[in-house]
Design a protein around this motif. Sequence first.
Motif, PDB file in Angstrom:
ATOM      1  N   ALA A   7       0.833  -1.184  -0.067  1.00  0.00           N
ATOM      2  CA  ALA A   7       0.242   0.019   0.030  1.00  0.00           C
ATOM      3  C   ALA A   7       0.801   1.308   0.106  1.00  0.00           C
ATOM      4  CB  ALA A   7      -0.837  -0.078   1.055  1.00  0.00           C
ATOM      5  N   VAL A   8       1.990   1.230   0.808  1.00  0.00           N
ATOM      6  CA  VAL A   8       2.855   2.416   0.890  1.00  0.00           C
ATOM      7  C   VAL A   8       3.669   2.650  -0.621  1.00  0.00           C
ATOM      8  CG1 VAL A   8       5.052   3.272   1.754  1.00  0.00           C
ATOM      9  CG2 VAL A   8       3.379   2.516   3.196  1.00  0.00           C
ATOM     10  N   GLN A   9       3.925   1.268  -1.163  1.00  0.00           N
ATOM     11  CA  GLN A   9       4.435   1.701  -2.510  1.00  0.00           C
ATOM     12  C   GLN A   9       3.735   2.125  -3.540  1.00  0.00           C
ATOM     13  OE1 GLN A   9       7.911   0.932  -3.309  1.00  0.00           O
ATOM     14  NE2 GLN A   9       8.253   0.775  -1.041  1.00  0.00           N
ATOM     15  N   GLN A  10       2.260   1.862  -3.353  1.00  0.00           N
ATOM     16  CA  GLN A  10       1.355   2.075  -4.322  1.00  0.00           C
ATOM     17  C   GLN A  10       0.829   3.369  -3.912  1.00  0.00           C
ATOM     18  OE1 GLN A  10      -1.066  -1.444  -4.344  1.00  0.00           O
ATOM     19  NE2 GLN A  10       0.069  -2.342  -6.005  1.00  0.00           N
ATOM     20  N   PHE A  11       1.410   4.301  -3.133  1.00  0.00           N
ATOM     21  CA  PHE A  11       0.782   5.574  -2.544  1.00  0.00           C
ATOM     22  C   PHE A  11      -0.945   5.651  -2.307  1.00  0.00           C
ATOM     23  CE2 PHE A  11       3.922   7.582  -5.601  1.00  0.00           C
ATOM     24  CZ  PHE A  11       5.053   7.146  -5.005  1.00  0.00           C
ATOM     25  N   LYS A  12      -1.156   4.531  -1.671  1.00  0.00           N
ATOM     26  CA  LYS A  12      -2.702   4.339  -1.241  1.00  0.00           C
ATOM     27  C   LYS A  12      -2.820   5.147   0.073  1.00  0.00           C
ATOM     28  CE  LYS A  12      -3.594   0.105  -3.540  1.00  0.00           C
ATOM     29  NZ  LYS A  12      -4.252  -1.263  -3.209  1.00  0.00           N
ATOM     30  N   PHE A  13      -2.310   6.368   0.218  1.00  0.00           N
ATOM     31  CA  PHE A  13      -2.692   7.185   1.337  1.00  0.00           C
ATOM     32  C   PHE A  13      -2.781   8.574   0.987  1.00  0.00           C
ATOM     33  CE2 PHE A  13      -0.311   3.422   2.687  1.00  0.00           C
ATOM     34  CZ  PHE A  13      -1.007   2.881   3.854  1.00  0.00           C
ATOM     35  N   VAL A  14      -3.683   9.250   2.081  1.00  0.00           N
ATOM     36  CA  VAL A  14      -3.994  10.620   1.604  1.00  0.00           C
ATOM     37  C   VAL A  14      -3.503  11.641   2.677  1.00  0.00           C
ATOM     38  CG1 VAL A  14      -6.475  10.226   0.695  1.00  0.00           C
ATOM     39  CG2 VAL A  14      -5.875  10.571   3.148  1.00  0.00           C
ATOM     40  N   ASP A  15      -2.275  11.151   3.284  1.00  0.00           N
ATOM     41  CA  ASP A  15      -1.544  12.150   4.273  1.00  0.00           C
ATOM     42  C   ASP A  15      -0.183  11.693   4.375  1.00  0.00           C
ATOM     43  OD1 ASP A  15      -1.921   9.270   5.370  1.00  0.00           O
ATOM     44  OD2 ASP A  15      -1.834  10.016   7.603  1.00  0.00           O
ATOM     45  N   PRO A  16       0.428  11.598   3.155  1.00  0.00           N
ATOM     46  CA  PRO A  16       1.957  11.513   3.113  1.00  0.00           C
ATOM     47  C   PRO A  16       2.611  12.860   3.698  1.00  0.00           C
ATOM     48  CG  PRO A  16       1.268  12.359   0.785  1.00  0.00           C
ATOM     49  CD  PRO A  16       0.023  12.135   1.748  1.00  0.00           C
ATOM     50  N   LEU A  17       3.860  12.750   4.019  1.00  0.00           N
ATOM     51  CA  LEU A  17       4.681  13.863   4.457  1.00  0.00           C
ATOM     52  C   LEU A  17       5.030  14.768   3.030  1.00  0.00           C
ATOM     53  CD1 LEU A  17       6.764  15.275   6.298  1.00  0.00           C
ATOM     54  CD2 LEU A  17       8.582  14.159   5.397  1.00  0.00           C
TER      55      LEU A  17
ATOM     56  N   GLY B  20       8.128  28.542  -9.553  1.00  0.00           N
ATOM     57  CA  GLY B  20       8.197  27.268  -9.831  1.00  0.00           C
ATOM     58  C   GLY B  20       8.045  26.462  -8.572  1.00  0.00           C
ATOM     59  N   LEU B  21       7.528  25.302  -8.656  1.00  0.00           N
ATOM     60  CA  LEU B  21       6.980  24.687  -7.369  1.00  0.00           C
ATOM     61  C   LEU B  21       7.847  23.141  -7.772  1.00  0.00           C
ATOM     62  CD1 LEU B  21       6.065  24.003  -4.619  1.00  0.00           C
ATOM     63  CD2 LEU B  21       3.831  23.518  -5.708  1.00  0.00           C
ATOM     64  N   ILE B  22       8.573  23.085  -6.563  1.00  0.00           N
ATOM     65  CA  ILE B  22       9.309  21.375  -6.493  1.00  0.00           C
ATOM     66  C   ILE B  22       8.359  20.889  -5.260  1.00  0.00           C
ATOM     67  CG2 ILE B  22      11.097  19.815  -6.022  1.00  0.00           C
ATOM     68  CD1 ILE B  22      11.486  21.011  -8.545  1.00  0.00           C
ATOM     69  N   ARG B  23       7.649  19.792  -5.315  1.00  0.00           N
ATOM     70  CA  ARG B  23       6.943  19.158  -4.282  1.00  0.00           C
ATOM     71  C   ARG B  23       7.351  17.874  -4.103  1.00  0.00           C
ATOM     72  NH1 ARG B  23       0.582  19.953  -3.222  1.00  0.00           N
ATOM     73  NH2 ARG B  23       1.729  21.857  -2.252  1.00  0.00           N
ATOM     74  N   TYR B  24       7.643  17.419  -2.718  1.00  0.00           N
ATOM     75  CA  TYR B  24       8.371  16.057  -2.437  1.00  0.00           C
ATOM     76  C   TYR B  24       7.186  15.535  -1.538  1.00  0.00           C
ATOM     77  CZ  TYR B  24      11.087  13.000   0.549  1.00  0.00           C
ATOM     78  OH  TYR B  24      11.622  12.157   1.273  1.00  0.00           O
ATOM     79  N   ARG B  25       7.093  14.314  -1.814  1.00  0.00           N
ATOM     80  CA  ARG B  25       6.079  13.477  -1.102  1.00  0.00           C
ATOM     81  C   ARG B  25       6.745  12.133  -0.510  1.00  0.00           C
ATOM     82  NH1 ARG B  25       2.488  15.801  -5.099  1.00  0.00           N
ATOM     83  NH2 ARG B  25       0.412  16.471  -4.156  1.00  0.00           N
ATOM     84  N   ASP B  26       6.617  11.691   0.882  1.00  0.00           N
ATOM     85  CA  ASP B  26       6.989  10.586   1.153  1.00  0.00           C
ATOM     86  C   ASP B  26       5.786   9.746   1.927  1.00  0.00           C
ATOM     87  OD1 ASP B  26       8.348   8.359   2.434  1.00  0.00           O
ATOM     88  OD2 ASP B  26       9.853   9.706   3.223  1.00  0.00           O
ATOM     89  N   PHE B  27       5.455   8.612   1.366  1.00  0.00           N
ATOM     90  CA  PHE B  27       4.464   8.030   2.073  1.00  0.00           C
ATOM     91  C   PHE B  27       4.695   7.044   2.999  1.00  0.00           C
ATOM     92  CE2 PHE B  27       2.641   9.638  -1.998  1.00  0.00           C
ATOM     93  CZ  PHE B  27       1.451   9.837  -1.946  1.00  0.00           C
ATOM     94  N   ASN B  28       5.862   6.852   3.371  1.00  0.00           N
ATOM     95  CA  ASN B  28       6.300   5.674   4.375  1.00  0.00           C
ATOM     96  C   ASN B  28       5.562   5.778   5.357  1.00  0.00           C
ATOM     97  OD1 ASN B  28       8.257   3.500   4.716  1.00  0.00           O
ATOM     98  ND2 ASN B  28       9.097   4.862   6.543  1.00  0.00           N
ATOM     99  N   ASN B  29       5.402   7.097   6.112  1.00  0.00           N
ATOM    100  CA  ASN B  29       4.654   6.761   7.578  1.00  0.00           C
ATOM    101  C   ASN B  29       3.371   7.299   7.209  1.00  0.00           C
ATOM    102  OD1 ASN B  29       7.113   5.825   9.017  1.00  0.00           O
ATOM    103  ND2 ASN B  29       7.990   8.149   8.739  1.00  0.00           N
ATOM    104  N   ALA B  30       2.642   7.418   6.246  1.00  0.00           N
ATOM    105  CA  ALA B  30       1.331   7.746   6.065  1.00  0.00           C
ATOM    106  C   ALA B  30       0.471   6.706   6.745  1.00  0.00           C
ATOM    107  CB  ALA B  30       0.883   7.882   4.661  1.00  0.00           C
ATOM    108  N   THR B  31      -0.591   7.233   7.264  1.00  0.00           N
ATOM    109  CA  THR B  31      -1.667   6.397   7.946  1.00  0.00           C
ATOM    110  C   THR B  31      -3.042   6.153   7.669  1.00  0.00           C
ATOM    111  OG1 THR B  31      -2.021   8.000   9.529  1.00  0.00           O
ATOM    112  CG2 THR B  31      -0.162   6.388  10.187  1.00  0.00           C
ATOM    113  N   CYS B  32      -3.373   7.255   6.849  1.00  0.00           N
ATOM    114  CA  CYS B  32      -4.764   7.388   6.425  1.00  0.00           C
ATOM    115  C   CYS B  32      -5.191   6.933   5.000  1.00  0.00           C
ATOM    116  CB  CYS B  32      -5.301   9.014   6.439  1.00  0.00           C
ATOM    117  SG  CYS B  32      -7.094   8.991   5.981  1.00  0.00           S
ATOM    118  N   HIS B  33      -5.544   5.652   4.909  1.00  0.00           N
ATOM    119  CA  HIS B  33      -5.599   5.089   3.699  1.00  0.00           C
ATOM    120  C   HIS B  33      -6.848   5.753   2.822  1.00  0.00           C
ATOM    121  CE1 HIS B  33      -6.041   1.719   0.860  1.00  0.00           C
ATOM    122  NE2 HIS B  33      -4.960   1.033   1.273  1.00  0.00           N
ATOM    123  N   VAL B  34      -6.368   5.725   1.435  1.00  0.00           N
ATOM    124  CA  VAL B  34      -7.326   6.403   0.463  1.00  0.00           C
ATOM    125  C   VAL B  34      -8.813   5.858   0.796  1.00  0.00           C
ATOM    126  CG1 VAL B  34      -7.771   6.590  -1.965  1.00  0.00           C
ATOM    127  CG2 VAL B  34      -5.717   7.080  -1.182  1.00  0.00           C
TER     128      VAL B  34
END
Length: 490
Positions: free
Chosen positions: A80-90, A451-465
């Motif tokens: 789920a983390v690898q597939q970005f299945k969360f709505v609250d990444p860092l 311009g905008l560089i946006r970084y997301r890390d889903f490793n510690n996300a908890t709220c599933h899509v």
Amino acid sequence: MAVPSSSITDLNMDSLVHCADYLSLRDISSLAMSCKYLGRVASSDSIWLRFSREQWPEYISSGFTQTLSVREAYLARHTAVQQFKFVDPLVADLYTEAKPYNHLFLNKNDIIFSQGSLVHIMRIDNFLSGRGSFVTLSDHNSRITCMRLFPLSDTSLFRSKTQRDENVLVTSSRDHSIRLWWKGSCQRCFRGHNGPVSSLSDKLLGNGNGKIFASGGVDATVRLWSLSSSGKRGQHALKATLYGHEKPVVLMSVAGHKISLLVSISKDSKVRVWDTTTSSAVRSSCCVGTTSVPGAPVGMRCHESLVYAAAGSSVVAIDLRTMQKVFTVAIQQGDLHSFEIIPSKFLICAGGTDRAMLWDVRKTSETPKAEPVAELDGHTGAVTHLHMDPYKIVTGGPEDSYINVWETDTGTQTNSLICCSPDISSSGPGCSAMAVNGCQIVTASCGEELGLIRYRDFNNATCHVSSNESGIASKFWEAQSYSHSDEVDG
């Protein structure tokens, strides 16, 4: 008297589990495949609970369901983390000068991106801690055309085993030069092309200490360069100049079955295969195969003895041993804009207009006009950015403010992520560049003022899509983000 023979499986289960608790995840995976008895040892809850605590220390106390074993829960969350299945990444944002982003990389703890003739390197840990400092590499004096990362250990800069995991950055430019960067400065400059340098090989050629990389130019030549040469100006680095193309060389890839073979495609869709170990006074004699593909070249990847070339409205697989076309995957209308393959899963993905398409190579081999196994719809305009790994496909384009995420095996959409600032409506700037590494993703968008560089890390996300109240992916929800408004000088 002979001593009775014994084996590791003679130990009781508890003893083996205790010993296995000191093994790495890779070692446990190997243990699980050795035999049924050791497979049960490798499935022990205590082992997988340790892995879970190490990977997600904040999540493990309350996040695992009671209906699954600890191993099953670990693997389910990992997927789920690898597939970005969360709505609250860092999420962290860096605002830069409003210049187009040409290239974007994620390299361990670095975000690397180019704007015009400049390369910027941001340390992710500094970025997240608010220090926000970055390095700007400004030695090129014209637009950067290609960037590659190669192992430091394959260059003359390598000094000790502690550097074994480090990479060097190699860039080509319209200023006719190629530069090798390490530790925030240019270590080598390679000159020889009689015009802009348009492409670099995707991997190194050769074995041992004599590895080389290739460059292609608007001058229609392919040039081979040594990474073991010393001297800041790269003296004696040019090993060979290969002639044969009549138009600019736009794509190059190293063969999988023989790492001395280089495949190149020129702007007129002519394909040439070069044996870079051949030494001859006749400069074109190391060309060992030629063919052509229909339409303008878009992308190329080698795997084992095949080269997959996306051009025009089709993807063609060519056997490098015979130069015969093995199969062709064609879309019904329009041209391709991006392309990726996962040979281990027999999958090809190509970006078209408003959608991307996913094919199973085995089905295309059976039916010349095979239909895609999935159509990844929902974009606006050309899908020029495409990432594919065993877990997910990520698609985006310059006319679309959102990138979409899909399951690789099924083509089911898992998320939709905005690239521009949440304050801008869905008609904001599209995705200029994208880089994905495991559970991390970086996107770049360029507006009129910033311009905008946006970084997301889903490793510690908890709220599933699926548990989001709206029932919709983060296209309509954005996590709280860290913002750095420092502009990149340029």
